[in-house]
Scaffold this motif. Structure first.
Motif, short mmCIF file in Angstrom:
data_model
loop_
_atom_site.label_atom_id
_atom_site.label_comp_id
_atom_site.label_asym_id
_atom_site.label_seq_id
_atom_site.Cartn_x
_atom_site.Cartn_y
_atom_site.Cartn_z
N SER A 97 0.82 -1.22 0.00
CA SER A 97 0.00 0.00 0.00
C SER A 97 0.85 1.27 0.00
N GLU A 101 0.43 4.14 -2.73
CA GLU A 101 0.17 5.53 -2.39
C GLU A 101 1.33 6.46 -2.79
N LYS A 131 -8.73 0.90 2.56
CA LYS A 131 -8.41 2.02 3.45
C LYS A 131 -9.52 2.18 4.48
N VAL A 170 -5.19 -1.09 5.12
CA VAL A 170 -4.27 0.05 5.20
C VAL A 170 -4.33 0.70 6.58
N TRP A 171 -5.52 0.70 7.18
CA TRP A 171 -5.69 1.33 8.50
C TRP A 171 -4.97 0.58 9.62
#
Ligand code: PGA
Length: 256
Positions: A97, A101, A131, A170-171
């Motif tokens: 990720s 990003e 996300k 992602v969190w």
């Protein structure tokens, strides 16, 4: 029975000397142990030869965190899968990720990279995951499905031997916040179903799906013990030999 894989993603940490030292410390802690699964460390490119030299002959394999989407030519700053293989890598992480990003990488380049990884005789670890806003909007499954559908059917020769998936919400990456066992199992089982639709039931049954995101010694056993979780892709906690081996211990206990 799927063999677990515990993979350390060192990110932008540990140059050649520090990397060899950490790999040696991990090897020492694992000395004489017969593991039920596979253990991998993925240092920065420049540390791969030094780490591979330490790892030779012990259960710790070496991988890379990225590769070029071309095999050779005028691509300044790039490193190809075949070069990584020559340097000692056995696996290459793709589509983390952070690369999605910060480097704005897309499905086309993931497909090109994984095909070259397979052509070089290496295994790919393909990362995907939603996300926080997407989860909050109830879109976790839809995002995961789109990420898998955008890449897996376009691979020339993906199978359960040369391809590993890594679900990394992602969190949960580097935040200390881990997916609950229910959240992880739900997405892993769903991912396996999507893989079955895309690549067939046999591949889906044998393909390893790792969990990533704040995995540590204290939660490794529970997460890796879930029915559809076949190991971990771990960042922060793999920079300390004792913590990394603690996660391996969790995987061993989960597979006991
Ligand atoms: P973390 O990173 O274990 O530090 O959350 C996981 C990853 O980014 O692969």
């Amino acid at each position: 029975m799927r063999r677990y894989l515990v993979a350390g993603n060192w990110k932008l940490n540990k140059g050649p000397a520090a990397g060899a030292e950490l790999a040696q410390a991990v090897s020492n802690l694992l000395q004489g142990r017969e593991l039920k699964g596979d253990v991998l460390v993925c240092p920065p490119y420049v540390s791969i030869p030094a780490v591979s030299a330490v790892a030779a002959g012990n259960p710790v394999m070496t991988g890379a965190q990225n590769c070029a989407d071309q095999n050779e030519g005028a691509y300044t700053g790039e490193v190809s899968p075949s070069m990584l293989k020559e340097a000692g890598a056995r696996y290459v992480i793709v589509a983390h990720s952070e690369r999605r990003e910060y480097q704005r990488e897309t499905d086309d380049s993931f497909v090109a990279k994984i095909n070259l990884i397979h052509q070089a005789g290496l295994k790919a670890i393909f990362c995907y995951g939603e996300k926080l806003e997407e989860r909050k909007a109830g879109q976790a499954q839809a995002v995961v499905k789109a990420q898998l559908e955008g890449v897996l059917p376009r691979l020339e020769s993906a199978d359960a031997y040369n391809t590993v998936l890594a679900y990394e919400p992602v969190w949960a990456i580097g935040t200390g916040e881990t997916a609950t066992p229910e959240q992880a199992q739900e997405i892993h089982a769903y991912s396996r179903q999507v893989v079955g639709d895309l690549l067939g039931a046999t591949v889906a049954e044998h393909m390893r799906i790792l969990y990533g995101g704040s995995c540590k010694p204290g939660n490794a056993r529970e997460l890796i013990g879930l029915p559809d979780v076949d190991g971990g892709l771990i960042g922060g906690a793999t920079l300390k030999a004792e913590d990394f081996v603690g996660i391996i211990d969790g995987a061993e206990a989960a597979n006991g």
